[in-house]
Every structure is written in C-alpha cells, then in structure tokens.
Design an enzyme around this catalytic site. Structure first.
Site, PDB file in Angstrom:
ATOM      1  N   HIS A  16       0.840  -1.204   0.000  1.00 25.54           N
ATOM      2  CA  HIS A  16       0.000   0.000   0.000  1.00 25.54           C
ATOM      3  C   HIS A  16       0.872   1.250   0.000  1.00 25.54           C
ATOM      4  CE1 HIS A  16      -2.971  -2.681   2.353  1.00 25.54           C
ATOM      5  NE2 HIS A  16      -3.538  -2.468   1.169  1.00 25.54           N
ATOM      6  N   LYS A  40     -18.392  -5.760   7.571  1.00 28.36           N
ATOM      7  CA  LYS A  40     -17.192  -6.581   7.490  1.00 28.36           C
ATOM      8  C   LYS A  40     -16.487  -6.604   8.844  1.00 28.36           C
ATOM      9  CE  LYS A  40     -12.999  -7.077   4.750  1.00 28.36           C
ATOM     10  NZ  LYS A  40     -12.109  -6.433   3.773  1.00 28.36           N
ATOM     11  N   ARG A  89      -2.046  -6.297  -8.178  1.00 28.09           N
ATOM     12  CA  ARG A  89      -0.922  -7.189  -7.883  1.00 28.09           C
ATOM     13  C   ARG A  89      -0.797  -8.280  -8.922  1.00 28.09           C
ATOM     14  NH1 ARG A  89      -3.193  -8.279  -2.016  1.00 28.09           N
ATOM     15  NH2 ARG A  89      -4.900  -8.622  -3.439  1.00 28.09           N
ATOM     16  N   SER A 127      -2.838  -7.716   3.047  1.00 27.21           N
ATOM     17  CA  SER A 127      -3.095  -7.563   4.484  1.00 27.21           C
ATOM     18  C   SER A 127      -3.460  -8.899   5.118  1.00 27.21           C
ATOM     19  CB  SER A 127      -4.220  -6.552   4.713  1.00 27.21           C
ATOM     20  OG  SER A 127      -3.840  -5.275   4.279  1.00 27.21           O
TER      21      SER A 127
END
Length: 161
Positions: A16, A40, A89, A127
């Site tokens: 990030h 979430k 990514r 993460s």
C-alpha cells in the site's frame, strides 16, 4: 490533480505504501480513504487504521488520510474528485477491479479509475497474508512498518508484546 486511493488497509502494508508513495510523486494530492464497512469484520477498528496510516504517512505533505462508508462514488462527489487509483498485484485482481471500475463509471460517469501495477517486490503481499503470518508467530517486519508490526502483535497478544 487530486486522486483518491481507497481501501480497507487492515493493516497497511509496504505494498500500500509503495502505491501511495508513487501517487504522491505523480499527483498534487492523494486522499487515502479508509473504507468503514460496518458489515465486514475488520481486525483493526477504523480509528486504529486511520491512526496507523497517519503515523506511516506523516512525511508526506500532499497525502491526506480520511475515511468513508457507503459508495465510493458518493465519497468522490463529496471530495470533488474525479479520479480513483487502484493497485493491481496480479491478473486475478484485475477482474474484480475492472468490474468495480465499470460499476463506479455507470454510477458516476465523470469518475475515472487509474490502475497502478504493484512493484514486483510487493506483488504477493496482502493484508490477509500479513495477519496470518503474524498470528502464527512469523516475522512480519519485511511486510509492514515497525509501528504497524507493533500494533498487530499487541492486538494478537491481547495488548502485550
């Protein structure tokens, strides 16, 4: 040009930070917008994620940390911003990100999404991986800044290092 870099940042990783750093050199202002998704289950609270980002980004004069809930297009309108940056990514990221970009464009035709390809040295990093490695006692210092590593380990260990 002002851009929004949205995400959950739970926690913020070197991947990030690489995207933020590169954006800070290309755009006049970068708004790092932390998504507050109440449905979430996040590892860190919204306040903790904002604080960790502020600590890791304090050297940047043109980077602002903020949070939002709801639709990104509504947040972008509120900020009078027409450009969103998303990191990619792998090819698997592209499918999801492309779908989101098209939905956002349908909801707000002036909103553009710019895709920034991850630096090769961070292409594997997420993460979720960082949290998993930390929970099993692995060394995460190569994945996150020291302040994030400390906060993550304290949370895993119930407030003690």
């Amino acid at each position: 040009m002002v851009v929004i870099y949205p995400g959950s940042f739970d926690p913020v990783t070197y991947g990030h930070l690489d995207i933020i750093d590169r954006c800070s050199r290309k755009f006049s202002k970068v708004i790092v917008a932390v998504l507050n998704n109440k449905s979430k289950k996040n590892f860190f609270s919204i306040e903790e994620r904002i604080e960790l980002l502020k600590k890791t980004l304090e050297k940047y004069d043109n980077v602002e940390v903020d949070s939002f809930s709801g639709l990104l297009v509504d947040y972008a309108r509120q900020k009078n911003c027409t450009t969103v940056v998303r990191g990619l990514r792998a090819v698997s990221d592209f499918e999801y990100e492309m779908q989101m970009a098209l939905v956002n464009k349908k909801l707000e035709e002036t909103l553009e999404t710019l895709f920034m390809v991850s630096s090769g040295k961070y292409a594997y990093l997420s993460s979720s991986i960082v949290k998993e490695v930390a929970m099993f006692g692995g060394n995460i210092s190569c994945f996150v800044p020291g302040v994030v590593e400390k906060a993550l380990l304290e949370k895993i260990n119930g407030g003690r290092m």
